[in-house]
Design an enzyme around this catalytic site. Structure first.
Site, mmCIF file in Angstrom:
data_model
loop_
_atom_site.group_PDB
_atom_site.id
_atom_site.type_symbol
_atom_site.label_atom_id
_atom_site.label_comp_id
_atom_site.label_asym_id
_atom_site.label_seq_id
_atom_site.Cartn_x
_atom_site.Cartn_y
_atom_site.Cartn_z
ATOM 1 N N GLU A 101 44.728 40.633 38.155
ATOM 2 C CA GLU A 101 44.564 39.349 38.840
ATOM 3 C C GLU A 101 44.138 38.253 37.873
ATOM 4 O O GLU A 101 43.403 38.510 36.931
ATOM 5 C CB GLU A 101 43.410 39.454 39.846
ATOM 6 N N LEU A 146 23.382 38.680 35.737
ATOM 7 C CA LEU A 146 21.987 39.115 35.793
ATOM 8 C C LEU A 146 21.710 39.853 37.113
ATOM 9 O O LEU A 146 21.356 41.033 37.106
ATOM 10 C CB LEU A 146 21.084 37.887 35.630
ATOM 11 N N SER A 200 32.064 36.225 30.199
ATOM 12 C CA SER A 200 31.016 36.748 31.080
ATOM 13 C C SER A 200 30.837 38.242 30.828
ATOM 14 O O SER A 200 31.815 38.993 30.791
ATOM 15 C CB SER A 200 31.424 36.516 32.541
ATOM 16 N N CYS A 210 30.985 45.220 43.269
ATOM 17 C CA CYS A 210 32.229 44.686 42.694
ATOM 18 C C CYS A 210 33.439 45.552 43.046
ATOM 19 O O CYS A 210 33.401 46.772 42.902
ATOM 20 C CB CYS A 210 32.075 44.579 41.176
ATOM 21 N N CYS A 225 29.378 48.304 38.701
ATOM 22 C CA CYS A 225 28.493 47.427 39.483
ATOM 23 C C CYS A 225 28.759 47.659 40.977
ATOM 24 O O CYS A 225 29.904 47.687 41.421
ATOM 25 C CB CYS A 225 28.726 45.959 39.122
HETATM 26 N N1 SAH Z 1 32.386 42.251 33.632
HETATM 27 C C1 SAH Z 1 31.991 40.898 33.457
HETATM 28 C C2 SAH Z 1 32.962 39.873 34.015
HETATM 29 C C3 SAH Z 1 33.648 40.133 35.337
HETATM 30 S S1 SAH Z 1 32.871 39.821 36.842
HETATM 31 C C4 SAH Z 1 30.611 40.688 34.026
HETATM 32 O O1 SAH Z 1 30.034 41.608 34.548
HETATM 33 O O2 SAH Z 1 30.074 39.593 33.866
HETATM 34 C C5 SAH Z 1 32.545 38.122 37.068
HETATM 35 C C6 SAH Z 1 31.278 37.885 37.864
HETATM 36 O O3 SAH Z 1 31.456 38.141 39.286
HETATM 37 C C7 SAH Z 1 30.137 38.780 37.426
HETATM 38 O O4 SAH Z 1 28.951 38.043 37.395
HETATM 39 C C8 SAH Z 1 30.100 39.819 38.533
HETATM 40 O O5 SAH Z 1 28.864 40.459 38.582
HETATM 41 C C9 SAH Z 1 30.415 38.967 39.751
HETATM 42 N N2 SAH Z 1 30.892 39.703 40.922
HETATM 43 C C10 SAH Z 1 31.649 40.814 40.987
HETATM 44 N N3 SAH Z 1 31.874 41.182 42.256
HETATM 45 C C11 SAH Z 1 31.264 40.271 43.030
HETATM 46 C C12 SAH Z 1 31.141 40.096 44.437
HETATM 47 N N4 SAH Z 1 31.678 40.946 45.294
HETATM 48 N N5 SAH Z 1 30.426 39.037 44.868
HETATM 49 C C13 SAH Z 1 29.870 38.158 44.002
HETATM 50 N N6 SAH Z 1 29.963 38.268 42.679
HETATM 51 C C14 SAH Z 1 30.644 39.322 42.186
#
Ligand code: SAH
Length: 337
Positions: A85, A208, A184, A112, A109
């Protein structure tokens, strides 16, 4: 291939270096998709190129445009059939593209969608570039900013990321400087340190999501490997070297990380840093039972940070009508097959 490498390869075909510059510009400035379009290159060299190299092309399987704000979400098919995507966000100051760095992700995470089926593979620099190029070609609009915030953990695909960024900033290509690029990361400390030494002053965003290790570990398994004290020290060093303002992303989940106490902890953690805290109401993912904080709580959380003198924004939600959050569109595509 970076320009230096193209020069080497073209030299081996018995051609002069300026031919390499011409070819590089066709690919990265004029965004042409085949050797046949390179009209200032002799037919015989074009034939040799076709035999020796392949050009990476992504195929847009879906393009969804948000009726709310013009945000476009693209689902691209890679040459090997995997899908990824990318998102185009239209701002007053220009167009920004959010690209994926991996197919899937192995960081785990909890909130996610990109990580639900694990990591499939890393993306090549060409596959990262093509996301930007295809979006420029499809929309006919110029892209001025790049955020590496799509699927995947960029620092888990470090070498390809750095090659991609060098090519993006090359004057013979898109010529987008590090200042207009944001990477990021979930906080892979050794890579933050290494990235600071690349001489590439990109903006860095840290995911964070909790101000204390114990809570953060519950949301992000990577936190067990790299405790916050180490991550923060690496970020301070990154700032000393690059002087770029840091961003902290904080997705608010009801009852998990949105209490007044946690807002206070967060303020203490980032106080004194040249930084921005970006609050993101969590996007609810079907497979997870996290709920987003209610708007009053979000506002309260923001107020506490502001009272402590912290720069804070609530992320303007773009494209929520088109599954524009991390990994959601790919997931629904894969499930529907
Ligand atoms: N792996 C990297 C970049 C990809 S995610 C990282 O962890 O930063 C981009 C951002 O979206 C990250 O801050 C991630 O934690 C957040 N994110 C992922 N899924 C999400 C969700 N369902 N709701 C809100 N933020 C989310």
């Amino acid at each position: 291939m970076e320009l230096a490498r193209v020069k080497e390869e073209i030299g081996q075909l018995g051609e002069k270096p300026f031919r390499a510059v011409q070819i590089y510009e066709w690919l990265h400035k004029k965004l042409c998709g085949s050797f046949d379009e390179m009209t200032n290159i002799s037919r015989s060299l074009r034939e040799k190129c076709k035999e020796s190299f392949s050009l990476c092309t992504l195929h847009a399987v879906e393009c969804l445009e948000s009726e709310e704000d013009g945000t476009c979400k693209f689902l691209f098919r890679l040459p090997d059939g995997n899908v990824i995507e990318s998102v185009l966000m239209r701002y007053r100051h220009g167009n920004s593209v959010c690209i994926s760095s991996q197919v899937g992700c192995r960081m785990g995470c909890r909130f996610c969608a990109s990580t639900l089926s694990g990591l499939v593979r890393n993306l090549m620099p060409s596959e990262m570039l093509e996301q930007v190029y295809q979006i420029q070609k499809i929309t006919g609009e110029r892209v001025s900013n790049i955020v590496v915030m799509g699927m995947g953990e960029p620092f888990d695909n470090y070498d390809n990321l750095v090659t991609f960024l060098r090519m993006v900033s090359d004057g013979n290509g898109l010529n987008i400087s590090g200042r207009n690029v944001t990477v990021s990361t979930c906080g892979i400390t050794p890579r933050i340190r290494q990235f600071a030494e690349e001489g590439f002053t990109a903006n860095l965003a840290l995911s964070l999501h909790a101000p204390k290790d114990a809570d953060r570990e519950g949301l992000m398994p990577v936190a067990r490997m790299y405790p916050l004290a180490q991550v923060m020290e690496a970020l301070d060093d990154y700032y000393k070297i690059t002087k770029r303002r840091l961003t902290f992303e904080y997705s608010l989940i009801a009852g998990v990380n949105d209490s007044a106490g946690q807002a206070g902890e967060l303020a203490r953690l980032v106080k004194g840093k040249n930084c921005l805290v970006n609050l993101i109401p969590v996007n609810e993912v079907r497979e997870r039972d996290f709920k987003r904080s209610d708007p009053r709580n979000i506002q309260n959380f923001k107020n506490i940070l502001e009272k402590n003198g912290i720069n804070v924004t609530i992320r303007r939600e773009m494209g929520s009508d088109i599954n524009a959050a991390c990994g959601q569109l790919r997931k629904s595509y894969m499930d529907g097959r």
